[in-house]
Design an enzyme around this catalytic site. Sequence first.
Site, PDB file in Angstrom:
ATOM      1  N   VAL A  36       0.834  -1.208   0.000  1.00 28.41           N
ATOM      2  CA  VAL A  36       0.000   0.000   0.000  1.00 28.41           C
ATOM      3  C   VAL A  36       0.864   1.251   0.000  1.00 28.41           C
ATOM      4  CG1 VAL A  36      -1.709   1.354   1.288  1.00 28.41           C
ATOM      5  CG2 VAL A  36      -1.930  -1.138   1.159  1.00 28.41           C
ATOM      6  N   ALA A  37       1.801   1.332   0.939  1.00 31.63           N
ATOM      7  CA  ALA A  37       2.647   2.522   1.041  1.00 31.63           C
ATOM      8  C   ALA A  37       3.858   2.212   1.911  1.00 31.63           C
ATOM      9  CB  ALA A  37       1.863   3.688   1.626  1.00 31.63           C
ATOM     10  N   GLY A  76       9.285   5.854   5.943  1.00 29.26           N
ATOM     11  CA  GLY A  76      10.343   5.772   6.945  1.00 29.26           C
ATOM     12  C   GLY A  76      10.792   4.356   7.219  1.00 29.26           C
ATOM     13  N   PHE A  77      10.440   3.853   8.415  1.00 27.50           N
ATOM     14  CA  PHE A  77      10.938   2.540   8.829  1.00 27.50           C
ATOM     15  C   PHE A  77       9.844   1.479   8.891  1.00 27.50           C
ATOM     16  CE2 PHE A  77      10.344   5.474  12.333  1.00 27.50           C
ATOM     17  CZ  PHE A  77       9.543   4.790  13.231  1.00 27.50           C
ATOM     18  N   TYR A  78       8.789   1.655   8.098  1.00 23.56           N
ATOM     19  CA  TYR A  78       7.750   0.627   8.053  1.00 23.56           C
ATOM     20  C   TYR A  78       7.059   0.629   6.694  1.00 23.56           C
ATOM     21  CZ  TYR A  78       4.745   4.647   9.082  1.00 23.56           C
ATOM     22  OH  TYR A  78       4.113   5.865   9.051  1.00 23.56           O
ATOM     23  N   ILE A  79       6.338  -0.461   6.420  1.00 26.26           N
ATOM     24  CA  ILE A  79       5.593  -0.612   5.165  1.00 26.26           C
ATOM     25  C   ILE A  79       4.157  -1.017   5.494  1.00 26.26           C
ATOM     26  CG2 ILE A  79       5.399  -1.900   2.991  1.00 26.26           C
ATOM     27  CD1 ILE A  79       8.398  -2.309   3.044  1.00 26.26           C
ATOM     28  N   TRP A  80       3.216  -0.444   4.764  1.00 27.93           N
ATOM     29  CA  TRP A  80       1.805  -0.812   4.878  1.00 27.93           C
ATOM     30  C   TRP A  80       1.436  -1.836   3.802  1.00 27.93           C
ATOM     31  CZ3 TRP A  80      -1.385   0.436   8.742  1.00 27.93           C
ATOM     32  CH2 TRP A  80      -1.119   1.580   9.516  1.00 27.93           C
ATOM     33  N   ASP A 127       4.190  15.151  13.417  1.00 23.21           N
ATOM     34  CA  ASP A 127       4.516  14.789  12.029  1.00 23.21           C
ATOM     35  C   ASP A 127       3.270  14.788  11.141  1.00 23.21           C
ATOM     36  OD1 ASP A 127       6.284  14.175   9.994  1.00 23.21           O
ATOM     37  OD2 ASP A 127       6.276  12.026  10.379  1.00 23.21           O
TER      38      ASP A 127
END
Length: 355
Positions: free
Chosen positions: A73-74, A77-81, A196
Amino acid sequence: MESMVKKLKQNLRTGSWKKKEKSMKKERWFLENGSIFLKELIVDCNGKSIPIRSFTSSQIRKATKNFDLSCFVAEEGFYIWYKGVIEDRSYMIKRFSEYKVTDYRVSEVYKDIVLSARMSNHNNFLKLLGCCLEFPFPVLVFEFAEHGVLNYRGGITVNGEESLLPLSLRLKIGKEIANALAYLHMAFPKIIIYRDVKPLHVFLDNNWTAKLSDLSFSISLEEGKSQIEAEDVLGTYGYLDPLYFATRIVTEYTDVYSFGVFLMVVITGISVYFTGSDGYPVGILGYMKGLAENGKLNEIVYPMIMKEMTSAQRLQVEACVLLALRCCEERVEDRPKMIQVAKELKRIEHHVLRS
């Protein structure tokens, strides 16, 4: 033949040990993550129970096709959806990268989990439904957001094609994210500052309701205090409050500034930085300030939507931009509080609906 049998037995033993080692790893991660998570959750919630479902690693891998790109999905930074289906129900699945989460970021991971759990009762936060502790870092399972996440220009991207949203929807998104931030600032004894605010943290559900996600950079003020000095400046360039950037002092107005930039992007469809007519990069804040100071807000460029807007709608866009500029005033004393911003956006939204 004897040597082949010997070799086969050796391979089976090796395979068995690898399976055992993998199982031991998962068990260790489960115990370590569970211990930290439980401790943080108890402290945050004063012992109150927040129901969060536990998922297995096999469920997560099956749901995401082993984190395949087709479920992507997206990335932020330090994670992925990822999107995934578990027991015939769709979810948004968030996986932290064990390679990108450095030591000083570990606390941010658990902060995201705990605060997401706490915010799950508010309609404008992406609802945390469960997690899996059988990975190096917990994998989080959230409610499904059918229309995905906003892109860098405050629109949505479908099959690689950018699409800007109708003005009424963009106003609604601005109002709902303002409500979410006002909730962080006012609903708890300790003020929570998000730090943020940007389009890439906003999801849209099947009803086009805006859902704020990622609370990893959030910071809580001491009870009764209005500011705190942060150890590090965290946020996204272009959205950062210059006062916070220069002093590391965090206040509720830190969010107000970032929201002002966010609102400009979402309402106008112009990215936070874009290439000017001279070929040099231009910041949206400086661009809007220049137009306002010269009485030329009517010259705002509305990519792909100019022809679809009525004169009344353009006036409302100008009102939103002026509100956003107030949010971005240099002196915090000149900035409105988030609750005031939310009320003003509600007034503007209702006026648009009547137009």
